[in-house]
Design a protein around this motif. Structure first.
Motif, PDB file in Angstrom:
ATOM      1  N   GLY A   1       0.909  -1.704   0.287  1.00  0.00           N
ATOM      2  CA  GLY A   1       0.269  -0.276  -0.057  1.00  0.00           C
ATOM      3  C   GLY A   1       0.836   1.324  -0.599  1.00  0.00           C
ATOM      4  O   GLY A   1       0.373   2.025   0.127  1.00  0.00           O
ATOM      5  N   ALA A   2       1.990   1.009  -0.050  1.00  0.00           N
ATOM      6  CA  ALA A   2       3.118   2.349  -0.056  1.00  0.00           C
ATOM      7  C   ALA A   2       2.720   3.663   0.578  1.00  0.00           C
ATOM      8  O   ALA A   2       2.821   2.858   2.150  1.00  0.00           O
ATOM      9  N   LYS A   3       2.763   4.141   0.774  1.00  0.00           N
ATOM     10  CA  LYS A   3       2.411   5.394   1.619  1.00  0.00           C
ATOM     11  C   LYS A   3       1.323   5.133   2.205  1.00  0.00           C
ATOM     12  O   LYS A   3       1.745   5.813   3.823  1.00  0.00           O
ATOM     13  N   ALA A   4       0.290   4.604   2.010  1.00  0.00           N
ATOM     14  CA  ALA A   4      -1.061   4.440   2.936  1.00  0.00           C
ATOM     15  C   ALA A   4      -0.470   3.304   3.569  1.00  0.00           C
ATOM     16  O   ALA A   4      -0.650   3.389   4.853  1.00  0.00           O
ATOM     17  N   GLY A   5      -0.089   2.499   3.194  1.00  0.00           N
ATOM     18  CA  GLY A   5       0.298   0.995   4.051  1.00  0.00           C
ATOM     19  C   GLY A   5       1.599   1.465   5.190  1.00  0.00           C
ATOM     20  O   GLY A   5       0.830   1.585   6.650  1.00  0.00           O
ATOM     21  N   ALA A   6       2.131   2.389   4.859  1.00  0.00           N
ATOM     22  CA  ALA A   6       3.112   3.143   5.766  1.00  0.00           C
ATOM     23  C   ALA A   6       2.296   3.610   6.843  1.00  0.00           C
ATOM     24  O   ALA A   6       2.872   3.425   8.357  1.00  0.00           O
ATOM     25  N   LEU A   7       1.239   4.709   6.619  1.00  0.00           N
ATOM     26  CA  LEU A   7       1.033   5.680   8.240  1.00  0.00           C
ATOM     27  C   LEU A   7      -0.463   4.815   8.918  1.00  0.00           C
ATOM     28  O   LEU A   7      -0.248   5.319   9.972  1.00  0.00           O
ATOM     29  N   ASN A   8      -1.235   3.798   7.700  1.00  0.00           N
ATOM     30  CA  ASN A   8      -1.584   3.022   9.327  1.00  0.00           C
ATOM     31  C   ASN A   8      -0.961   2.297   9.680  1.00  0.00           C
ATOM     32  O   ASN A   8      -1.204   2.074  11.098  1.00  0.00           O
ATOM     33  N   ILE A   9       0.134   1.595   9.377  1.00  0.00           N
ATOM     34  CA  ILE A   9       1.703   1.138  10.513  1.00  0.00           C
ATOM     35  C   ILE A   9       1.683   2.250  11.726  1.00  0.00           C
ATOM     36  O   ILE A   9       1.982   2.198  12.536  1.00  0.00           O
ATOM     37  N   ALA A  10       1.993   3.643  11.301  1.00  0.00           N
ATOM     38  CA  ALA A  10       1.876   4.681  12.253  1.00  0.00           C
ATOM     39  C   ALA A  10       0.795   5.292  13.372  1.00  0.00           C
ATOM     40  O   ALA A  10       0.662   5.321  14.326  1.00  0.00           O
ATOM     41  N   LEU A  11      -0.172   4.418  12.511  1.00  0.00           N
ATOM     42  CA  LEU A  11      -1.227   5.482  13.130  1.00  0.00           C
ATOM     43  C   LEU A  11      -1.993   4.808  13.825  1.00  0.00           C
ATOM     44  O   LEU A  11      -2.197   4.430  15.548  1.00  0.00           O
ATOM     45  N   ALA A  12      -0.979   2.937  14.228  1.00  0.00           N
ATOM     46  CA  ALA A  12      -1.389   1.337  14.666  1.00  0.00           C
ATOM     47  C   ALA A  12      -0.337   1.953  15.945  1.00  0.00           C
ATOM     48  O   ALA A  12      -0.646   1.503  17.257  1.00  0.00           O
ATOM     49  N   HIS A  13       0.787   3.254  16.263  1.00  0.00           N
ATOM     50  CA  HIS A  13       1.640   3.173  16.838  1.00  0.00           C
ATOM     51  C   HIS A  13       1.540   4.392  17.681  1.00  0.00           C
ATOM     52  O   HIS A  13       2.075   4.937  18.301  1.00  0.00           O
ATOM     53  N   THR A  14       0.107   4.784  16.980  1.00  0.00           N
ATOM     54  CA  THR A  14       0.036   6.205  17.978  1.00  0.00           C
ATOM     55  C   THR A  14      -0.439   5.806  19.056  1.00  0.00           C
ATOM     56  O   THR A  14      -1.122   5.252  19.990  1.00  0.00           O
ATOM     57  N   ARG A  15      -0.092   7.309  19.993  1.00  0.00           N
ATOM     58  CA  ARG A  15      -0.582   7.187  21.260  1.00  0.00           C
ATOM     59  C   ARG A  15      -1.599   7.080  21.987  1.00  0.00           C
ATOM     60  O   ARG A  15      -2.358   7.737  21.499  1.00  0.00           O
TER      61      ARG A  15
ATOM     62  N   ALA B   1     -11.804  10.639  13.577  1.00  0.00           N
ATOM     63  CA  ALA B   1     -12.850  10.658  12.203  1.00  0.00           C
ATOM     64  C   ALA B   1     -11.746   9.617  11.433  1.00  0.00           C
ATOM     65  O   ALA B   1     -12.081   8.942  10.230  1.00  0.00           O
ATOM     66  N   LEU B   2     -10.444   9.422  11.538  1.00  0.00           N
ATOM     67  CA  LEU B   2      -9.780   8.992  10.778  1.00  0.00           C
ATOM     68  C   LEU B   2      -9.675   7.492  11.197  1.00  0.00           C
ATOM     69  O   LEU B   2      -9.906   6.868  10.361  1.00  0.00           O
ATOM     70  N   VAL B   3      -9.910   7.321  12.021  1.00  0.00           N
ATOM     71  CA  VAL B   3     -10.374   5.939  12.880  1.00  0.00           C
ATOM     72  C   VAL B   3     -11.063   5.524  12.146  1.00  0.00           C
ATOM     73  O   VAL B   3     -11.918   4.365  11.928  1.00  0.00           O
ATOM     74  N   SER B   4     -12.612   6.715  12.441  1.00  0.00           N
ATOM     75  CA  SER B   4     -13.915   6.378  11.933  1.00  0.00           C
ATOM     76  C   SER B   4     -14.115   6.011  10.287  1.00  0.00           C
ATOM     77  O   SER B   4     -15.341   4.717  10.163  1.00  0.00           O
TER      78      SER B   4
END
Length: 485
Positions: A132-146, A231-234
């Motif tokens: 998923g290129a950048k989208a895949g990377a950002l989803n991984i970052a989202l999963a590690h968000t505080r 919003a992003l998660v929803s």
């Protein structure tokens, strides 16, 4: 080959063989062109219905996500240092660096060491096999968000933000009550070396994003955007289904009823693409990705099936078609008809009209924007040359996306070491084809001659734009080499 591709190629071949079918196709293209040309001024005249104060975050807590892939390490470190130096409480924001699919340890390990020197403030993640290129990377970052983060902020690896970036973001969220806000992209060292290229890129924000702000339906552009985590998660996070994951997220946020605003204030600057080839690749990705979004979400955007109000539908459409171009089809048909002695037909004349309308659209938008902003005439002309130089890629990207070609996310090179060669084959092919048809075909119709003359323009425009980018590359050569070291 997908069914859609078979149908499109079948229609194109049938149009070339049967001018009557080609006439109808060119007429449809002209109607679409005129509709889109008229849509933008119409949208600009619509009355805004802005709502304010719907959300009140007294003290937002930000999670800043920086996605990287094979970036020069010192470039990334410079970006991270600016983020560390924010005049915002250090315990009220975190930085998550997500390096995806970088094979060379020399590129990601220096960044990891820098992040390790700031424990508790920067989290560094390195993953391979990310899809998923950048989208895949950002989803991984989202999963590690505080857990206590209220907003996610995306910043590209080459962007150095102002010290007050987060404070400005908090003020914008409080003032507008928006669920997400988008700041404009801006570029370093363009004043003297590439003001025309900068002005051409800025036209999107000054025109399309500004108009979309009036409907609270701004689409994201990948960097310097601040999004409510809820919003992003929803809406399911980022999607790699298109090559413009940012605009795709914006459409889904709007459809879910979230409000997005454009904040017309420069809060950070990055690097321009360092060569014409890189600029073309960037434009190809933007244009083709937005067409993918139109195909993917067209039912919700354009039909009653979507729960958009009319104003939102229209501004979303103008943003997604900012670089949309159907000029490749009339160019191909006109070439075939002239070569087969059918240049005198009404169909050929309509193909010429479609080509000229594409040029008129470019000229009217770039020149009108420049005059409204009070730009100097040389800057306007250089911006116009840049848009014309990119026109073949926009036309190809539109056709490829409509035909269902497999599209790949390409990261813009920031090192200055790749793509320094200038012109693509598209410029030479279009120029030589138009020149041969002018000299060898002796078209009698003034419209057709004018269209062929218009097709000669992308090559000299590309040469002028390439010269500007060479000067830009030379101006920042020392910083780039230092960053790449």
């Amino acid at each position: 080959m997908e069914l859609r591709a078979v149908i499109i190629w079948g229609i194109l071949i049938l149009s070339a063989v049967l001018p009557a079918v080609g006439l109808f196709l060119c007429a449809v293209i002209i109607v679409v062109q005129i509709g889109l040309m008229g849509l933008r001024p119409f949208v600009a005249c619509l009355t805004a219905r802005l709502a304010t104060g719907r959300q009140d975050f007294a003290s937002p807590r930000f999670s800043i996500h920086v996605a990287t892939h094979a970036e020069p390490p010192r470039l990334v470190i410079r970006t991270l240092q600016a983020l560390l130096d924010q005049d915002w409480p250090s315990d009220a924001y975190e930085i998550v660096v997500m390096d995806n699919n970088t094979a060379d340890p020399a590129l990601w390990k220096p960044v990891k060491r820098f992040c390790a020197a700031h424990p508790g403030r920067i989290a560094f993640l390195h993953r391979t096999g990310v899809k998923g290129a950048k989208a895949g990377a950002l989803n991984i970052a989202l999963a590690h968000t505080r857990d206590d983060a209220t907003h996610v902020v995306t910043v590209d690896a080459d962007y150095v933000v102002d010290r007050d970036f987060l404070r400005r973001a908090a003020e914008a969220l409080h003032r507008t009550g928006a669920d997400y806000v988008q700041f404009p992209q801006s570029y370093v060292a363009t004043t003297t070396t590439a003001p025309g290229v900068d002005a051409e890129l800025e036209e999107y924000f000054r025109t399309n994003a500004a108009a979309a702000d009036e409907a609270e339906a701004v689409l994201l552009t990948g960097t310097l955007c601040v999004i409510s985590k809820t919003a992003l998660v929803s809406v399911g996070g980022w999607s790699g289904a298109t090559t413009t994951e940012d605009a795709d997220l914006g459409v889904r946020l709007c459809h879910a009823g979230f409000a997005g605003r454009f904040i017309n204030r420069v809060v950070g600057k990055g690097l321009l693409p360092l060569s014409l080839r890189d600029l073309e690749r960037q434009r190809y990705r933007w244009c083709s990705g937005n067409v993918q979004i139109l195909l993917r979400h067209g039912r919700t955007i354009l039909t009653p099936a979507g729960e958009f109000e009319l104003h939102k539908r229209l501004v979303i459409l103008t943003q997604l078609t900012a670089w949309f171009s159907l000029a490749l089809v009339p160019f191909a048909l006109l070439t075939v008809w002239l070569l087969t002695g059918q240049g005198h037909t009404v169909a050929a004349a309509l193909a010429a009209v479609a080509i000229l309308l594409a040029l008129c659209d470019i000229v009217s938008r770039v020149v009108a924007r420049g005059l409204r902003d009070g730009q100097a005439l040389p800057v306007i002309l250089h911006a116009l040359a840049c848009r014309i130089a990119l026109a073949p890629q926009s036309a190809k990207a539109t056709f490829d996306a409509l035909a269902g070609c497999r599209l790949k996310f390409v990261v813009t090179d920031k090192s200055g070491g790749k793509g320094a060669g200038s012109l693509s084959i598209c410029h030479l092919m279009v120029f030589l084809t138009a020149l041969l048809l002018l000299l060898g075909g002796h078209p009698a119709e003034p419209l057709i001659r004018a269209a062929l003359l218009a097709l000669l323009l992308p090559l000299p425009a590309a040469l002028l734009t390439d010269r500007s980018l060479r000067a830009y590359r030379a101006t920042i050569a020392s910083p780039v080499k230092e960053v790449s070291a």
